[in-house]
Write an enzyme that holds these catalytic residues in place. Structure first.
Site, short mmCIF file in Angstrom:
data_model
loop_
_atom_site.label_atom_id
_atom_site.label_comp_id
_atom_site.label_asym_id
_atom_site.label_seq_id
_atom_site.Cartn_x
_atom_site.Cartn_y
_atom_site.Cartn_z
CD GLN A 56 13.76 11.50 8.88
OE1 GLN A 56 14.82 11.74 8.60
NE2 GLN A 56 13.08 11.81 9.79
CB SER A 57 13.03 4.83 8.67
OG SER A 57 12.21 4.03 8.84
CG ASP B 61 -8.51 -0.90 2.53
OD1 ASP B 61 -7.54 -1.65 3.19
OD2 ASP B 61 -9.72 -0.85 2.95
CG PHE C 246 3.40 -1.32 7.93
CD1 PHE C 246 3.00 0.07 7.83
CD2 PHE C 246 3.61 -2.25 6.78
CE1 PHE C 246 2.43 0.35 6.71
CE2 PHE C 246 3.04 -1.79 5.63
CZ PHE C 246 2.30 -0.39 5.48
CD GLU D 219 16.49 10.34 13.98
OE1 GLU D 219 15.99 9.87 12.87
OE2 GLU D 219 17.51 10.27 14.24
CG ASP E 79 13.16 8.44 11.39
OD1 ASP E 79 13.20 7.29 11.88
OD2 ASP E 79 12.58 9.19 11.58
N GLY F 50 38.05 12.37 16.80
CA GLY F 50 39.24 11.38 16.48
C GLY F 50 40.56 11.84 17.34
N GLY F 51 41.55 11.49 17.06
CA GLY F 51 42.71 11.72 17.80
C GLY F 51 43.24 13.26 17.64
N1 COA Z 1 -4.23 -0.04 3.51
C1 COA Z 1 -4.75 -0.44 5.00
N2 COA Z 1 -4.24 -0.41 5.92
C2 COA Z 1 -2.93 0.20 6.05
C3 COA Z 1 -2.26 0.61 4.58
C4 COA Z 1 -2.99 0.39 3.61
N3 COA Z 1 -2.48 0.95 2.40
N4 COA Z 1 -1.16 1.04 5.12
C5 COA Z 1 -0.92 0.93 6.26
N5 COA Z 1 -2.06 0.47 7.05
C6 COA Z 1 -2.26 -0.17 8.23
C7 COA Z 1 -1.36 -0.97 8.79
O1 COA Z 1 -1.85 -2.31 8.26
C8 COA Z 1 -1.23 -0.86 10.30
O2 COA Z 1 -2.69 -1.76 10.74
P1 COA Z 1 -2.81 -2.64 11.92
O3 COA Z 1 -2.14 -2.10 13.13
O4 COA Z 1 -4.14 -2.70 12.08
O5 COA Z 1 -2.11 -4.00 11.37
C9 COA Z 1 -1.67 0.74 10.62
O6 COA Z 1 -1.99 1.21 9.20
C10 COA Z 1 -0.53 1.42 10.94
O7 COA Z 1 0.60 1.02 10.76
P2 COA Z 1 1.91 1.18 11.69
O8 COA Z 1 3.15 1.03 10.99
O9 COA Z 1 1.68 0.63 13.09
O10 COA Z 1 1.77 3.03 11.89
P3 COA Z 1 1.83 3.58 13.26
O11 COA Z 1 1.64 5.12 13.03
O12 COA Z 1 0.87 3.16 14.36
O13 COA Z 1 3.34 3.47 13.80
C11 COA Z 1 5.71 3.94 13.72
C12 COA Z 1 4.23 4.29 13.26
C13 COA Z 1 6.61 4.49 12.77
C14 COA Z 1 6.02 3.99 15.10
C15 COA Z 1 5.77 2.07 13.09
O14 COA Z 1 5.25 2.20 11.86
C16 COA Z 1 7.09 1.52 13.43
O15 COA Z 1 7.64 1.44 14.46
N6 COA Z 1 7.76 1.23 12.34
C17 COA Z 1 9.12 0.60 12.31
C18 COA Z 1 9.94 1.55 12.94
C19 COA Z 1 10.45 2.97 11.97
O16 COA Z 1 10.44 2.84 10.81
N7 COA Z 1 10.15 4.06 12.75
C20 COA Z 1 10.69 5.46 12.24
C21 COA Z 1 9.65 5.86 11.43
S1 COA Z 1 10.15 7.30 10.68
#
Ligand code: COA
Length: 480
Positions: free
Chosen positions: A69-70, A125, A149, A191, A220, A299-300
């Site tokens: 979402q963010s 990929d 990410f 979130e 987010d 507010g106040g």
């Molecule tokens: N091709 C190949 N790999 C891909 C890809 C693509 N097109 N797009 C994503 N990936 C991979 C990433 O490289 C990552 O791999 P790695 O960990 O082996 O390096 C993997 O997918 C997962 O990415 P990640 O961001 O760790 O996703 P997650 O599902 O594990 O975590 C969050 C999700 C939201 C918790 C995390 O992304 C995060 O903390 N983000 C920052 C804060 C944030 O925005 N949070 C709010 C979300 S609404």
């Protein structure tokens, strides 16, 4: 005939290459320096009529690596403003939200469609050697890379800031992370974690209950909005410096920014009780930290949520009522308490503070006789600030929000028409571009061809390499 075809092909190729190199540039000012300085170095005002000189971010190309979402909130807004947003998704899987909270079998969820409108989708990929080459080419042709990410994931793809800047020194690299540098910087954040870590949850809810998260996605979507401002600021600075920079928005910081009035109150506490909090009037002592204040006004001007006619059957038959000091006399007359205008216990704001509960209970006796819309109509005529508690159903059906483009219905090839929130920021000379979200990889060929200038045989070779197609056993998105 063959020759003509060849010439046309060459022309298309050159055009594609040209478009591949396209980036936002200040137009050269040909006028004498003095005149240019008078215009602050900017081009002459467009002779085109208002609203017909394109969109605010026309010509800005975004490499969108966001998910959930963010990040998508940010890039969707930039797309509404006219940027060409190319969303990179993992082949066969895509943004995880495509399959989350599904309401229509086999169709992208509303979670996804309402956060990814007006974008193009390309599957790559990013860990495949050929995929990396395509990404490098995209880096060279885009103005901004946006990602959210988990910490370190972009670097693990090989897309370090140094690598990106070597390829394209003009590129802005914008990130959302859960926390800024510090003890928690490596944590994954969603979130509600951000709402808790940013000070919103500890100050939301009722005094005698646990901390509460809010429905508004301040962690987010709120951080996505902050990031969008960072990006346009960096784009503006790039006009002068010619180089890009990093933009970082931590969700904890974004929430704290939105909860700043509670940090204000934290500091006020050192100098005495928070008199506008109803706990003050109830004689309950304050602790060391800003407490939860229920529906007290931030507010106040004291305020509270009051029941209206029909509350027994309608959970949203309520109104927010503010006892603003300048209209106190009008409030007293309205609720049948004209004597309160001169009664020393009620006549002044400080005198009223210990009696807020009694005052709001009395006002509620009046609001209970009216619907929330009647309260709104009567009070607004008297300049008394009130707000009806509107349900999502009422908002979805509200004609004025449709008319302004804040709520927009768009059509979708697999799920049919759906409602989305359009651009809440209205620019008078830049009409919003609100279109449906793309299918997974819908624009892969188009981007490879038009933006990156790959030939048909090259695209066939890329497909065969597995860099843009799903692996044999694609990872499954969460089923509905
Ligand atoms: N091709 C190949 N790999 C891909 C890809 C693509 N097109 N797009 C994503 N990936 C991979 C990433 O490289 C990552 O791999 P790695 O960990 O082996 O390096 C993997 O997918 C997962 O990415 P990640 O961001 O760790 O996703 P997650 O599902 O594990 O975590 C969050 C999700 C939201 C918790 C995390 O992304 C995060 O903390 N983000 C920052 C804060 C944030 O925005 N949070 C709010 C979300 S609404």
């Amino acid at each position: 005939m063959a020759l003509r075809k060849k010439a046309a092909k060459e022309k298309a190729k050159t055009a594609a290459k040209k478009s591949a190199r396209k980036a936002v540039k200040l137009k050269a000012v040909k006028k004498p320096a003095a005149k240019a300085a008078a215009r602050n170095g900017l081009p002459r005002p467009s002779p085109k009529p208002w609203g017909q000189a394109g969109r605010a971010l026309d010509g800005v190309r975004i490499l969108d690596f966001t998910h959930v979402q963010s990040g998508p909130t940010c890039t969707q807004l930039l797309a509404y403003m006219g940027a060409d947003v190319i969303k990179v998704e993992r082949p066969g899987v895509g943004d995880i939200t495509r399959g989350q909270l599904r309401d229509v079998k086999g169709a992208d969820s509303l979670y996804f469609t309402m956060l990814n409108g007006s974008k193009r989708s390309i599957t790559i990929d990013s860990k495949h050697p050929r995929g990396k080459k395509i990404l490098d080419r995209l880096v060279k042709t885009c103005d901004v890379l946006v990602e959210n990410f988990a910490p370190g994931a972009l670097d693990r793809m090989g897309l370090t800031f140094e690598h990106i800047h070597k390829l394209n020194p003009r590129m802005i690299v914008a990130s959302v992370k859960g926390f800024g540098p510090g003890p928690y910087e490596d944590c994954k954040v969603y979130e509600n974690v951000a709402q808790c870590a940013g000070g919103s949850a500890s100050t939301t809810g009722f005094r005698d209950g646990p901390p509460l998260v809010t429905a508004a996605q301040i962690g987010d979507s709120g951080t996505g909005l902050h990031l969008a401002l960072g990006i346009v600021s960096a784009l503006y600075q790039r006009l002068r410096t010619g180089r890009g920079q990093r933009v970082l928005c931590a969700m904890q910081d974004g929430v704290l920014n939105l909860a700043r009035v509670k940090l204000r109150d934290q500091q006020r506490l050192q100098h005495g009780p928070l008199t506008e909090y109803s706990q003050y009037g109830e004689g309950i002592p304050f602790g060391k930290a800003t407490p939860r204040a229920g529906n007290d006004s931030g507010g106040g001007q004291p305020g509270w949520i009051l029941k209206c006619k029909g509350w027994e059957d309608d959970p949203d038959a309520y109104v927010y009522f503010i006892t603003q000091a300048p209209v106190w006399g009008a409030i007293c007359d309205l609720i049948g308490k004209p004597e309160w205008k001169t009664d020393p216990d009620f006549a002044t704001p400080p005198a009223r503070l210990p009696r807020l509960r009694q005052i709001f209970n009395t006002i509620e006796q009046w609001t209970l006789t009216k619907t929330k819309f009647e309260v709104m109509e009567i009070c607004n005529k008297l300049d008394i600030p009130v707000g009806p508690i509107l349900s999502m159903k009422e908002l979805a059906e509200e004609p004025s929000l449709r008319a302004t483009g804040t709520v927009v219905e768009v059509d979708h090839p697999t799920r049919g028409p759906y409602l989305t929130v359009g651009n809440p920021i209205k620019l008078s000379d830049s009409p919003a571009d609100v279109r449906r979200s793309p299918l997974l990889g819908e624009h892969t060929d188009e981007v490879l061809r038009q933006v990156l200038g790959y030939s048909a045989p090259e695209i066939a070779e890329i497909k065969a390499s597995g860099a843009i197609t799903a692996p044999d056993k694609p990872a499954k998105a969460e089923a509905a």
